[in-house]
Each structure stands twice: as C-alpha cells, then as structure tokens.
Design a protein around this motif. Sequence first.
Motif, PDB file in Angstrom:
ATOM      1  N   ARG A 127       0.824  -1.216   0.000  1.00 26.57           N
ATOM      2  CA  ARG A 127       0.000   0.000   0.000  1.00 26.57           C
ATOM      3  C   ARG A 127       0.856   1.263   0.000  1.00 26.57           C
ATOM      4  O   ARG A 127       0.510   2.261  -0.611  1.00 26.57           O
ATOM      5  N   GLY A 201      -9.375   0.239  -7.952  1.00 32.60           N
ATOM      6  CA  GLY A 201      -9.437  -0.650  -6.794  1.00 32.60           C
ATOM      7  C   GLY A 201     -10.043   0.040  -5.593  1.00 32.60           C
ATOM      8  O   GLY A 201      -9.721   1.195  -5.295  1.00 32.60           O
ATOM      9  N   ALA A 203     -11.567  -0.339  -1.343  1.00 37.24           N
ATOM     10  CA  ALA A 203     -11.864  -1.018  -0.090  1.00 37.24           C
ATOM     11  C   ALA A 203     -13.359  -0.820   0.164  1.00 37.24           C
ATOM     12  O   ALA A 203     -13.851   0.305   0.094  1.00 37.24           O
ATOM     13  N   GLU A 214      -8.445   2.794  -3.170  1.00 35.51           N
ATOM     14  CA  GLU A 214      -7.136   2.389  -2.670  1.00 35.51           C
ATOM     15  C   GLU A 214      -6.025   3.009  -3.520  1.00 35.51           C
ATOM     16  O   GLU A 214      -6.196   3.210  -4.737  1.00 35.51           O
ATOM     17  N   SER A 305      -3.368 -10.834  -4.499  1.00 35.62           N
ATOM     18  CA  SER A 305      -4.095  -9.885  -3.658  1.00 35.62           C
ATOM     19  C   SER A 305      -3.190  -8.709  -3.320  1.00 35.62           C
ATOM     20  O   SER A 305      -2.094  -8.891  -2.771  1.00 35.62           O
ATOM     21  N   PRO A 307      -3.889  -4.268  -2.138  1.00 36.46           N
ATOM     22  CA  PRO A 307      -4.993  -3.377  -1.788  1.00 36.46           C
ATOM     23  C   PRO A 307      -5.761  -2.895  -3.024  1.00 36.46           C
ATOM     24  O   PRO A 307      -5.189  -2.352  -3.958  1.00 36.46           O
ATOM     25  N   GLY A 308      -7.079  -3.143  -3.012  1.00 36.78           N
ATOM     26  CA  GLY A 308      -7.938  -2.756  -4.109  1.00 36.78           C
ATOM     27  C   GLY A 308      -8.232  -3.856  -5.105  1.00 36.78           C
ATOM     28  O   GLY A 308      -9.193  -3.738  -5.883  1.00 36.78           O
ATOM     29  N   THR A 310      -8.075  -8.323  -6.109  1.00 41.16           N
ATOM     30  CA  THR A 310      -7.761  -9.737  -5.921  1.00 41.16           C
ATOM     31  C   THR A 310      -7.978 -10.438  -7.258  1.00 41.16           C
ATOM     32  O   THR A 310      -8.760  -9.987  -8.097  1.00 41.16           O
ATOM     33  N   SER A 329     -11.815  -5.319  -5.312  1.00 38.17           N
ATOM     34  CA  SER A 329     -12.095  -5.139  -3.892  1.00 38.17           C
ATOM     35  C   SER A 329     -10.967  -5.724  -3.061  1.00 38.17           C
ATOM     36  O   SER A 329     -10.529  -6.845  -3.309  1.00 38.17           O
ATOM     37  N   THR A 330     -10.511  -4.964  -2.062  1.00 39.80           N
ATOM     38  CA  THR A 330      -9.462  -5.453  -1.176  1.00 39.80           C
ATOM     39  C   THR A 330      -9.891  -6.721  -0.457  1.00 39.80           C
ATOM     40  O   THR A 330      -9.086  -7.637  -0.252  1.00 39.80           O
TER      41      THR A 330
END
Length: 465
Positions: A127, A201, A203, A214, A305, A307-308, A310, A329-330
């Motif tokens: 991040r 992306g 959260a 993110e 994976s 942040p933001g 997968t 999505s995180t």
Amino acid sequence: MTAARPDPSPTTMPDEAARFDGALRARCRERRVPALSAAVGRAGEVVWTGSAGWAPAHSGTAFRIGSITKPMTAVAVLRLADAGRLGLNDPVGRHLADAPAPDATVAQLLTHTAGLPAEPPGPWWERHGAGTWDALVASGVVPLWEPGERHHYSNVGYAVLGRLLEEAHGRSWDAVLRDEVWTPLGMTGTGRTPSGDAAVGYAVHPHDGTVLVEPVAAYGAMGPAGEVWSTPSDLVRFGSWLVGAAGGAGDDVLPLAWRRRMTTPRAVVDDGVPFTAAWGLGVSVHHGPGEGGRAARRTVGHGGSVPGFTATLRADAATGDVVAVCGSSTAGFGDASFLIDLLGAQGPAPAAAASVDPDAAALAGTWYWGPMPYTLSPRADGRVDLSAPDGRGTVFARSSDGGWIGVEGGYWRGERLRLLEAGAAQALDVGTFHFTRTPYDPATAVPGGVDPAGWRAVPAPRAAD
C-alpha cells in the motif's frame, strides 16, 4: 449492477454461458465487489468472458493481479535454466552476490522454501510502495529458517528472482517478461502498467455500502512479486499454455517438459490441517474434493491480492479447463471454484482429440498385471493413463528418447513404460512389472514363468467326514 457480458464470439453453449453469467453476478452481489471480470478457457481457447458490478469493466479492462505475477517471473527464470545459464540447485549467491539468503537455491526461492520472510522490513509495501533493490538489501532482510527447512510464502524471495533476471539480461524484469513471455503468448493486455482501460481498486466498508479508493503504489524491487496488470482472457491464455492445453504452441517460450516440472508438487503447505495444497516451481497445486457428484479436481495456478484488487487463476491439467477471475475489492471474492465447478467433469473440446498419440491409441484397452486388470487410456494432451478400477495408476508422457515415462501420480511416477512384443503377443514392461493382454499370457516372457498346467478349476469342496 450491470449484467455479466460474454465475449462477442463465445464458443460456449448458450445454457452454459447463462450459468457462468449467473454465477458471476451472484458472487459479485454476495461479496459486494465493485467490479468482477472473468474468463473461461477450454482446450487452449477462451470460450467465455463476462463482467459484473457497478464499477465499469469489460473483457478488456485490466486489473492488478498481485501475486499471479510470480508464475510469470518463474517462467522467465526457468528459461535461464533451460538455456543452461543457471541450475535449479545453484545457490542464488552464485548468480547474485548481494542476495539475502545467498545459500538458498534457485529452486527453493521458486517454491517458497528459501527461509526468507514473507515481507520486507518497513511499512506495508503493497500500500505504501517499495524502493530500489539497493534499499531492499540495505533494509536488512533476515531469514527466518535455514534454506529447505520448511515452506513459508515469501514475496521477498520473488524480489530476489526478479533481480536475478535483471542481472542476467541487463534490463528490467518487466521488459524481460514482455519480450519473452507476454508478447509471444499473445497477452496483449498484460504489463507492469495498464496499456488501456484499467479498473479502480476499492476497499468496501464491512458494515455499510461505502467504498474507499485504494492507492496504486509503485513496487520498485518488489514488483516481480506482484505489480503486474492483466485481463482474465490473458490469464486464461497463460494458464492454458502452462498446462499444455494449446498443444505444442508456446514451446519456444518454455518447453512443455519444463512446464510439467513447474506444476509438479515439491513442497507441501503445512497449515496444521490435512494437506490439500503444495507448491511447484512458481505455481500452487490444489487438490479439491469433489462435490455434487463431481470427481475430485487437481488444479494448478496462483492467486493474487494487493490493496484494491484480488485475482485467481486455476487450470486443470487433466481436462484443459482454465478459469481466471479478477476483482476490484481489497476484501476479495473468494476463489474461482464457483466457476470452475460449473464445468463439471467435462473433458477437452472434441477438436482436441486429434492430438491423441497414434502409438498410444494402439496400446489402448485392458492390460493385466498378473490377474489384476488395468486400463490404458490415451489422452488428448498426448499422454496415457494406466489405471486400475480402484483408482490406482500413473499418467505417462513421451520421454526425450521417444519412450514413455511416468509423470503424474501413482507408483510408477518417474518409471519407464515399454512395449514388448513376441510375435502376435504383446506385453508392457512398467518399471519391470509385466503387463499382458490376458492374465499371465504364456506367449510372453512372464518373469518366473507360468505353470505349464495353466489355469485350472478350483476343486470341489470335500464332503465332511
């Protein structure tokens, strides 16, 4: 929520495409993912694509795929091994003097058994971002275990492998992947940065409907562990190539024999529960129990994976089925099983049958190990499966000398299968075990010979005195 949109030229049947569409929409809704995009491959071809969610996405939208970068990095490293420029058992310090854990081998880095920690020292790099290779070395990475002692997933280990590529080629790791992997495999939507439309992306708040954008950090020396962007269709192309579902295509990138080595389990994942996962050379191997009447399925691939984002890529080497799913999505969307299970027990597309080895076809049918029946079945990937009714058996592939060698499962893995002929009679030598078309066929050279009296009826029981 937008409807899942199939590719303009899908080759799935309409009812099958509808099942994929529905499953994707349902998973997107259940997991509250802003955007999901997916693709399914069969016999080397992308047969369906779809997208769902409120955030704009289509089949060409790129997502950050996180650690699915790793098997691509692994392919480039194995190309060096195939060219004789390094050995899998070489200590990495022989090729990269300032590598953390210099006594760990190249194979141990690929399989996450080098003893290195999961993350580099410092702030949460996925991040916050990460710095240069010199900064990573100066940060003081300390191994947690001796090389080879245990499996421990390590992003740092793939930073080392990426640096190894840069030193070997004299250019950035992503330039190596672009020239040697992505471009030759037709992965036009894949790169260190997106070349076209890119997903945002988020959260997603766990208790209400709000979202937070993110940051997209630069990963520097950690990039080879998880910085790449790609599309589900490109990932399916990569997965199909990885398991040889596209026939001989792509052997110039990495020969199929090396890809078989990649997908062979080498390190068990011991999480304190019964083993269902292992690691090969840059890929994970999962063995999932069958559900709803389906047979158990072994898949190879990788998850990702950051942040933001997968992502998941799973490929079934036995059937050529491949599924890739990317989300924005995180918190993620789970795994790809909700799609790959819809493929049921289907095998490769009928067109793939043309690749059946003619010599293997001539050997098809029932063979007897003593009195025990086995079935030898040619497969569309050119290999043969010698199996017993109870499920025991081994898959054999062509060896470099034109013979057959066990490559997957069972007692005869690594052993040779040879055809023996004596006139009209046939026999197989499988790791010295003698198989015949009839039980202990006396027309063949059965080790130890066959009783001249031959098979006889069981004597009737005597009456009690």
